[in-house]
Design a protein around this motif. Structure first.
Motif, PDB file in Angstrom:
ATOM      1  N   CYS A  88      -5.944  -2.175   0.570  1.00 49.07           N
ATOM      2  CA  CYS A  88      -5.184  -0.576   0.797  1.00 49.07           C
ATOM      3  C   CYS A  88      -6.403   0.091   1.398  1.00 49.07           C
ATOM      4  CB  CYS A  88      -4.412  -0.134  -0.049  1.00 49.07           C
ATOM      5  SG  CYS A  88      -3.095  -1.140  -0.796  1.00 49.07           S
ATOM      6  N   GLY A  89      -7.731   0.041   0.999  1.00 47.39           N
ATOM      7  CA  GLY A  89      -8.870   0.663   1.531  1.00 47.39           C
ATOM      8  C   GLY A  89      -9.798   0.018   2.641  1.00 47.39           C
ATOM      9  N   CYS A  97      -4.571   1.559   9.346  1.00 48.98           N
ATOM     10  CA  CYS A  97      -5.455   2.387   9.865  1.00 48.98           C
ATOM     11  C   CYS A  97      -5.310   2.609  11.294  1.00 48.98           C
ATOM     12  CB  CYS A  97      -6.930   1.925   9.445  1.00 48.98           C
ATOM     13  SG  CYS A  97      -7.213   1.870   7.700  1.00 48.98           S
ATOM     14  N   GLY A 129      -8.525  10.162  -7.976  1.00 46.23           N
ATOM     15  CA  GLY A 129      -9.588   9.657  -6.922  1.00 46.23           C
ATOM     16  C   GLY A 129      -9.235   8.572  -5.925  1.00 46.23           C
ATOM     17  N   ASP A 130     -10.168   7.962  -5.557  1.00 40.19           N
ATOM     18  CA  ASP A 130      -9.914   7.024  -4.624  1.00 40.19           C
ATOM     19  C   ASP A 130      -9.552   5.579  -5.170  1.00 40.19           C
ATOM     20  OD1 ASP A 130      -9.753   5.574  -2.066  1.00 40.19           O
ATOM     21  OD2 ASP A 130     -11.945   5.521  -1.813  1.00 40.19           O
ATOM     22  N   TRP A 131      -8.237   5.660  -5.307  1.00 37.56           N
ATOM     23  CA  TRP A 131      -7.624   4.403  -6.215  1.00 37.56           C
ATOM     24  C   TRP A 131      -7.447   3.275  -5.154  1.00 37.56           C
ATOM     25  CZ3 TRP A 131      -3.772   1.933  -3.651  1.00 37.56           C
ATOM     26  CH2 TRP A 131      -3.086   2.788  -2.628  1.00 37.56           C
ATOM     27  N   SER A 132      -7.849   3.556  -3.920  1.00 31.00           N
ATOM     28  CA  SER A 132      -7.643   2.159  -3.041  1.00 31.00           C
ATOM     29  C   SER A 132      -8.963   1.526  -2.718  1.00 31.00           C
ATOM     30  CB  SER A 132      -6.972   2.635  -1.666  1.00 31.00           C
ATOM     31  OG  SER A 132      -7.924   3.557  -0.894  1.00 31.00           O
ATOM     32  N   ALA A 133      -9.896   2.193  -3.273  1.00 31.58           N
ATOM     33  CA  ALA A 133     -11.302   1.648  -3.017  1.00 31.58           C
ATOM     34  C   ALA A 133     -11.435   0.257  -3.514  1.00 31.58           C
ATOM     35  CB  ALA A 133     -12.646   2.535  -3.627  1.00 31.58           C
ATOM     36  N   CYS A 158       0.855  -1.225  -0.175  1.00 29.72           N
ATOM     37  CA  CYS A 158      -0.140  -0.108   0.022  1.00 29.72           C
ATOM     38  C   CYS A 158       0.990   1.267  -0.066  1.00 29.72           C
ATOM     39  CB  CYS A 158      -0.898   0.012   1.202  1.00 29.72           C
ATOM     40  SG  CYS A 158      -2.193  -1.328   0.871  1.00 29.72           S
TER      41      CYS A 158
END
Length: 80
Positions: free
Chosen positions: A64-65, A73, A56-60, A38
């Motif tokens: 990693c998301g 986290c 944008g939110d590449w990890s969604a 990540c």
């Protein structure tokens, strides 16, 4: 490097080859560390942003998301 993947919009501006090779090296060196993966993907995303490509939110939808990964986290964000 996947066609249609979240990083594809950046490939023409910032070819991923060097980042990919570095990521493979890091994965071998760390025994497949999710945290390192990540970090490496985040570094490419940051470089893309600096080059003017918003991903944008590449990890969604990726590991990693997910805040269930305590290393990424922290222990206090598992429920959020």
């Amino acid at each position: 490097t996947q066609l249609g993947g979240p990083f594809q919009p950046c490939h023409a501006v910032l070819p991923p080859k060097t980042y990919f090779e570095s990521c493979v090296y890091d994965q071998c060196a760390t025994g497949g560390s999710t945290e390192q993966l990540c970090n490496d993907l985040g570094a490419y995303a940051a470089a893309c942003a600096e080059a003017g490509v918003a991903l944008g939110d590449w990890s969604a939808g990726t590991v990693c998301g997910k805040c269930s990964v305590a290393l990424l986290c922290g222990p206090d964000s598992r429920n959020g």
